[in-house]
Design a protein around this motif. Structure first.
Motif, PDB file in Angstrom:
ATOM      1  N   GLU A  45      37.035  43.307  32.544  1.00 11.82           N
ATOM      2  CA  GLU A  45      36.601  43.249  33.935  1.00 11.82           C
ATOM      3  C   GLU A  45      36.871  41.874  34.529  1.00 11.82           C
ATOM      4  OE1 GLU A  45      32.815  44.536  35.228  1.00 11.82           O
ATOM      5  OE2 GLU A  45      32.972  46.531  34.326  1.00 11.82           O
TER       6      GLU A  45
ATOM      7  N   VAL B 214      35.842  42.391  41.602  1.00 14.38           N
ATOM      8  CA  VAL B 214      35.255  41.879  40.359  1.00 14.38           C
ATOM      9  C   VAL B 214      34.891  42.978  39.365  1.00 14.38           C
ATOM     10  CG1 VAL B 214      34.413  39.731  41.331  1.00 14.38           C
ATOM     11  CG2 VAL B 214      32.974  41.763  41.455  1.00 14.38           C
ATOM     12  N   LYS B 215      34.714  44.206  39.829  1.00 16.03           N
ATOM     13  CA  LYS B 215      34.376  45.294  38.911  1.00 16.03           C
ATOM     14  C   LYS B 215      35.616  46.022  38.392  1.00 16.03           C
ATOM     15  CE  LYS B 215      29.746  46.161  40.757  1.00 16.03           C
ATOM     16  NZ  LYS B 215      28.829  47.164  41.368  1.00 16.03           N
ATOM     17  N   SER B 216      36.782  45.663  38.905  1.00 13.76           N
ATOM     18  CA  SER B 216      38.019  46.258  38.406  1.00 13.76           C
ATOM     19  C   SER B 216      38.374  45.666  37.053  1.00 13.76           C
ATOM     20  CB  SER B 216      39.163  46.006  39.394  1.00 13.76           C
ATOM     21  OG  SER B 216      38.955  46.699  40.593  1.00 13.76           O
ATOM     22  N   LYS B 217      39.264  46.347  36.346  1.00 12.03           N
ATOM     23  CA  LYS B 217      39.701  45.868  35.039  1.00 12.03           C
ATOM     24  C   LYS B 217      41.186  45.549  35.061  1.00 12.03           C
ATOM     25  CE  LYS B 217      36.310  48.098  32.002  1.00 12.03           C
ATOM     26  NZ  LYS B 217      36.130  48.973  30.810  1.00 12.03           N
TER      27      LYS B 217
ATOM     28  N   ARG C 221      32.161  35.876  44.302  1.00 11.37           N
ATOM     29  CA  ARG C 221      32.007  37.325  44.184  1.00 11.37           C
ATOM     30  C   ARG C 221      31.295  37.727  42.904  1.00 11.37           C
ATOM     31  NH1 ARG C 221      37.771  39.386  43.819  1.00 11.37           N
ATOM     32  NH2 ARG C 221      37.736  37.724  42.260  1.00 11.37           N
ATOM     33  N   SER C 222      31.538  36.988  41.819  1.00  8.85           N
ATOM     34  CA  SER C 222      31.021  37.388  40.505  1.00  8.85           C
ATOM     35  C   SER C 222      29.766  36.634  40.093  1.00  8.85           C
ATOM     36  CB  SER C 222      32.099  37.179  39.433  1.00  8.85           C
ATOM     37  OG  SER C 222      32.430  35.808  39.304  1.00  8.85           O
TER      38      SER C 222
ATOM     39  N   GLY D  44      35.187  40.210  36.681  1.00 11.17           N
ATOM     40  CA  GLY D  44      33.984  39.380  36.694  1.00 11.17           C
ATOM     41  C   GLY D  44      33.658  38.747  35.358  1.00 11.17           C
ATOM     42  N   GLU D  45      34.230  39.279  34.271  1.00 14.78           N
ATOM     43  CA  GLU D  45      34.041  38.676  32.952  1.00 14.78           C
ATOM     44  C   GLU D  45      35.001  37.520  32.713  1.00 14.78           C
ATOM     45  OE1 GLU D  45      33.319  41.374  29.508  1.00 14.78           O
ATOM     46  OE2 GLU D  45      33.903  42.924  30.946  1.00 14.78           O
TER      47      GLU D  45
ATOM     48  N   ARG E 246      26.814  38.104  38.163  1.00 14.89           N
ATOM     49  CA  ARG E 246      26.955  38.441  36.751  1.00 14.89           C
ATOM     50  C   ARG E 246      26.516  37.300  35.837  1.00 14.89           C
ATOM     51  NH1 ARG E 246      31.040  42.705  35.707  1.00 14.89           N
ATOM     52  NH2 ARG E 246      30.897  41.902  33.591  1.00 14.89           N
TER      53      ARG E 246
ATOM     54  N   CYS F  13      43.053  37.600  38.995  1.00 16.47           N
ATOM     55  CA  CYS F  13      41.625  37.870  39.189  1.00 16.47           C
ATOM     56  C   CYS F  13      41.257  37.944  40.669  1.00 16.47           C
ATOM     57  CB  CYS F  13      40.790  36.790  38.508  1.00 16.47           C
ATOM     58  SG  CYS F  13      40.766  36.874  36.699  1.00 16.47           S
TER      59      CYS F  13
END
Length: 256
Positions: A143, A135-138, A152-153, A145-146, A156, A130
């Motif tokens: 993602e 954070v917006k990458s998968k 950074r996240s 951030g999930e 959200r 991670c």
């Protein structure tokens, strides 16, 4: 060491290490840590597949304890099988299997031939993965951030942290209650917006993790939990069933 950086000081334009190998080696980029003003340059080992960013100029180093300036969060994507990564299953494994079962589970190894790649499955492997990506990458169709709550996240999580999440935390001033077998942390690291309660049923596990955190109270603590709200505002609680749900991140192996 970082696998991505930013082209601009405002951190608006991301560039990945496999893209930057095509750039001039004298081009400076910026650290993923918004609080760190290190200027990074592309480096490569054995070709572009192992390319990474590093602060090579002593006049623009990482700030003390910046994780991107150490080997603490190294993640080599070539050693793992992203196609087999299922985040929720990996988290449930952290909650459900015993430490002994995890240690003896060598499903990625074979008696003949080379070891088969496996997806990230330990708390450290998932955390490092991670941190190695924006954070917006998968990763594995999920993602970043999930999966991880960090500085950074934070945007959200305006109403709190719920469900299966890894948190990047630090200790609170009064961080344990031995009668309740609970440990108290706060996250994200900078804002300390939320408080987290680690609830133990096993006394030996509680004592071990409490002592480890006590001896490393100035370090970053990562926890994989299934978080639920408590009756206190911005407080969230998760059961901790074993040591594999918690890890301490120490800044070692400086690369600056």
């Amino acid at each position: 060491m970082a696998k991505y950086a930013f082209r601009d000081e405002q951190r608006k334009e991301i560039i990945y290490s496999n893209e930057a190998v095509k750039e001039d080696r004298n081009t400076a980029f910026y650290c993923p840590n918004a609080d760190c003003n290190a200027q990074l340059y592309i480096c490569a080992i054995d070709g572009s597949k192992a390319a990474y960013f590093r602060a090579t100029k002593p006049q623009h180093p990482h700030i003390p304890n910046c994780l991107y300036g150490t080997r603490s969060i190294e993640f080599d994507e070539n050693q793992f099988d992203e196609s087999r990564f299922d985040y929720d299953k990996a988290m449930e494994s952290l909650f459900g299997l015993t430490d002994t079962a995890i240690a003896s589970n060598k499903s990625g190894e074979h008696s003949i031939g080379e070891p088969q790649k496996h997806p990230p499955r330990t708390i450290r492997q998932m955390y490092s993965m991670c941190k190695s990506l924006p954070v917006k990458s998968k990763y594995g169709n999920k993602e970043i951030g999930e999966m991880l709550l960090d500085d950074r996240s934070e945007y959200r999580y305006p109403k709190g942290c719920f469900g299966n999440r890894i948190i990047e935390a630090t200790v609170k001033k009064r961080f344990y209650d031995s009668e309740k077998k609970q440990i108290y942390l706060t996250a994200p690291v900078t804002s300390k917006k939320y408080s987290f309660v680690l609830d133990f049923s096993d006394n030996d596990t509680y004592k071990f993790i409490r002592n480890e955190i006590f001896n490393n109270s100035d370090k970053i603590i990562i926890v994989g939990g299934k978080w639920k709200p408590t009756d206190k505002y911005n407080y969230f609680i998760s059961s901790v069933n074993g040591r594999k749900q918690v890890a301490i991140i120490k800044c070692f192996g400086s690369l600056t």
